[in-house]
Design a protein around this motif. Structure first.
Motif, PDB file in Angstrom:
ATOM      1  N   VAL A 264       0.849  -1.185   0.000  1.00  0.00           N
ATOM      2  CA  VAL A 264       0.000   0.000   0.000  1.00  0.00           C
ATOM      3  C   VAL A 264       0.889   1.240   0.000  1.00  0.00           C
ATOM      4  O   VAL A 264       1.818   1.352   0.796  1.00  0.00           O
ATOM      5  N   ILE A 265       0.584   2.166  -0.911  1.00  0.00           N
ATOM      6  CA  ILE A 265       1.336   3.414  -1.008  1.00  0.00           C
ATOM      7  C   ILE A 265       0.450   4.531  -0.468  1.00  0.00           C
ATOM      8  O   ILE A 265      -0.593   4.856  -1.038  1.00  0.00           O
ATOM      9  N   ASP A 266       0.853   5.109   0.644  1.00  0.00           N
ATOM     10  CA  ASP A 266      -0.015   6.016   1.403  1.00  0.00           C
ATOM     11  C   ASP A 266      -0.426   7.267   0.639  1.00  0.00           C
ATOM     12  O   ASP A 266      -1.553   7.749   0.803  1.00  0.00           O
ATOM     13  N   ASP A 267       0.463   7.813  -0.189  1.00  0.00           N
ATOM     14  CA  ASP A 267       0.156   9.082  -0.853  1.00  0.00           C
ATOM     15  C   ASP A 267      -0.179   8.910  -2.327  1.00  0.00           C
ATOM     16  O   ASP A 267      -0.146   9.864  -3.102  1.00  0.00           O
ATOM     17  N   LEU A 268      -0.548   7.692  -2.715  1.00  0.00           N
ATOM     18  CA  LEU A 268      -0.896   7.403  -4.110  1.00  0.00           C
ATOM     19  C   LEU A 268      -2.409   7.327  -4.263  1.00  0.00           C
ATOM     20  O   LEU A 268      -3.105   6.748  -3.431  1.00  0.00           O
ATOM     21  N   ALA A 269      -2.910   7.904  -5.365  1.00  0.00           N
ATOM     22  CA  ALA A 269      -4.328   7.783  -5.729  1.00  0.00           C
ATOM     23  C   ALA A 269      -4.416   6.833  -6.928  1.00  0.00           C
ATOM     24  O   ALA A 269      -3.949   5.705  -6.853  1.00  0.00           O
ATOM     25  N   HIS A 270      -4.969   7.298  -8.064  1.00  0.00           N
ATOM     26  CA  HIS A 270      -5.135   6.404  -9.213  1.00  0.00           C
ATOM     27  C   HIS A 270      -4.316   6.928 -10.390  1.00  0.00           C
ATOM     28  O   HIS A 270      -4.862   7.353 -11.412  1.00  0.00           O
ATOM     29  N   ASP A 271      -3.017   6.889 -10.251  1.00  0.00           N
ATOM     30  CA  ASP A 271      -2.114   7.319 -11.318  1.00  0.00           C
ATOM     31  C   ASP A 271      -0.738   6.724 -11.045  1.00  0.00           C
ATOM     32  O   ASP A 271      -0.541   6.008 -10.058  1.00  0.00           O
ATOM     33  N   LEU A 272       0.207   7.006 -11.949  1.00  0.00           N
ATOM     34  CA  LEU A 272       1.570   6.499 -11.810  1.00  0.00           C
ATOM     35  C   LEU A 272       2.553   7.674 -11.851  1.00  0.00           C
ATOM     36  O   LEU A 272       3.296   7.847 -12.826  1.00  0.00           O
ATOM     37  N   PRO A 273       2.585   8.514 -10.819  1.00  0.00           N
ATOM     38  CA  PRO A 273       3.488   9.666 -10.834  1.00  0.00           C
ATOM     39  C   PRO A 273       4.955   9.229 -10.821  1.00  0.00           C
ATOM     40  O   PRO A 273       5.309   8.218 -10.199  1.00  0.00           O
ATOM     41  N   GLU A 274       5.786   9.972 -11.509  1.00  0.00           N
ATOM     42  CA  GLU A 274       7.187   9.588 -11.656  1.00  0.00           C
ATOM     43  C   GLU A 274       7.909   9.343 -10.331  1.00  0.00           C
ATOM     44  O   GLU A 274       8.735   8.427 -10.244  1.00  0.00           O
ATOM     45  N   PRO A 275       7.675  10.147  -9.289  1.00  0.00           N
ATOM     46  CA  PRO A 275       8.381   9.868  -8.033  1.00  0.00           C
ATOM     47  C   PRO A 275       8.102   8.485  -7.454  1.00  0.00           C
ATOM     48  O   PRO A 275       8.862   7.996  -6.611  1.00  0.00           O
ATOM     49  N   LYS A 276       7.017   7.845  -7.900  1.00  0.00           N
ATOM     50  CA  LYS A 276       6.678   6.513  -7.401  1.00  0.00           C
ATOM     51  C   LYS A 276       7.174   5.389  -8.305  1.00  0.00           C
ATOM     52  O   LYS A 276       7.002   4.213  -7.979  1.00  0.00           O
ATOM     53  N   TRP A 277       7.783   5.728  -9.439  1.00  0.00           N
ATOM     54  CA  TRP A 277       8.266   4.686 -10.339  1.00  0.00           C
ATOM     55  C   TRP A 277       9.280   3.751  -9.670  1.00  0.00           C
ATOM     56  O   TRP A 277       9.169   2.528  -9.810  1.00  0.00           O
TER      57      TRP A 277
END
Length: 292
Positions: A264-277
């Motif tokens: 589970v990624i706490d600050d993620l919604a429904h997208d793939l932002p580059e900082p989370k790659w």
């Protein structure tokens, strides 16, 4: 751009890395082209010694559009689905067979499969119905399709049901409005969203395909019973803030698959932002290592 003919359809694809390395098949989500798997992300995966494949699902991008199929009716599908009477132009099983066709066209016996949103549903279906072709499963911000799971928020649902745009500018504005609702607030970058929306529009714009894909999702039966039968390395990645596919869907997927890891990624919604790659690449890599 290379292409493969599968199930009577032409599917456009792209690859990264050495074809002799273990294959990773990336499956994208609703109405979204393969270029949403950004080149830099694919190259990052390939740098781990993986052969990375991305492709356009049917009815999107440069792959075949299903012209002449009956017009989808989302209200009708929602009304009939609890009784198993819902019908759609094609199903998630058909789309999973398309993915297998990509592997066949590349002479790949089996692959590690990664799917996002609807792509995660296709990846789950592939793992269920084509077990010998699936080495591992990474299902990202997706769902097992169980009817009792919470629906999207009202704002997210409204975004899905908007009228088709009539111009390039309107299409880009709609994508920006969509990601203001479903995107991760911490990482929202309007200029970047506009740039990528324009790139996608110029490559292909076909909203009817998106409606048919949504119809295929809604007409599909719940996958949890079949997921319980899987014996495969699996990781479920989900954002705690997801308004489109609420986190309960990710929790249910992880619960259904024996031995699945939940990330589970706490600050993620429904997208793939580059900082989370990098975090997603690590999750995929760990899943592949478990499979080995």
């Amino acid at each position: 751009m290379p292409e493969i003919v599968s199930n009577g359809l032409t599917l456009h694809y792209d690859t990264f890395g050495d074809s002799r390395d273990p294959a990773v098949l990336l499956v994208m989500g609703l109405g979204t082209q393969m270029i949403a798997w950004r080149t830099e992300f694919c190259e990052s995966l390939a740098s781990l010694g993986l052969h990375v494949i991305r492709f356009d699902n049917r009815d999107v991008g440069l792959s075949t559009k299903i012209h002449g199929a009956p017009l989808p009716s989302i209200p009708r599908t929602l009304m009939l689905r609890p009784w198993g009477f819902a019908r759609s132009a094609y199903t998630l099983s058909d789309m999973a067979r398309d993915a297998v066709g990509v592997l066949d066209g590349l002479s790949i016996r089996a692959a590690h499969v990664v799917g996002v949103s609807m792509g995660g549903m296709i990846a789950q279906t592939l793992a269920i119905e084509h077990r010998s072709r699936t080495l591992s499963l990474t299902s990202v911000m997706s769902s097992p399709g169980d009817y009792r799971l919470p629906p999207p928020t009202h704002a997210a649902r409204t975004m899905l049901l908007r009228p088709a745009p009539r111009s390039r500018e309107q299409a880009i504005d709609q994508v920006v409005a969509l990601f203001r609702v479903i995107g991760s607030p911490k990482y929202f970058d309007e200029a970047r969203v506009r740039e990528r929306a324009g790139e996608s529009y110029d490559r292909s714009s076909y909203r009817l395909g998106t409606a048919r894909q949504l119809d295929a999702i809604l007409a599909s039966r719940p996958r949890s019973p079949a997921l319980r039968e899987l014996r495969i390395a699996a990781t479920i990645v989900h954002g705690a803030l997801d308004p489109l596919v609420p986190i309960a869907h990710g929790l249910a997927t992880a619960k259904a698959i024996p031995g699945a890891d939940l990330h589970v990624i706490d600050d993620l919604a429904h997208d793939l932002p580059e900082p989370k790659w990098p975090e997603l690449v690590r999750a995929i890599s760990r899943t592949i290592e478990r499979a080995a």
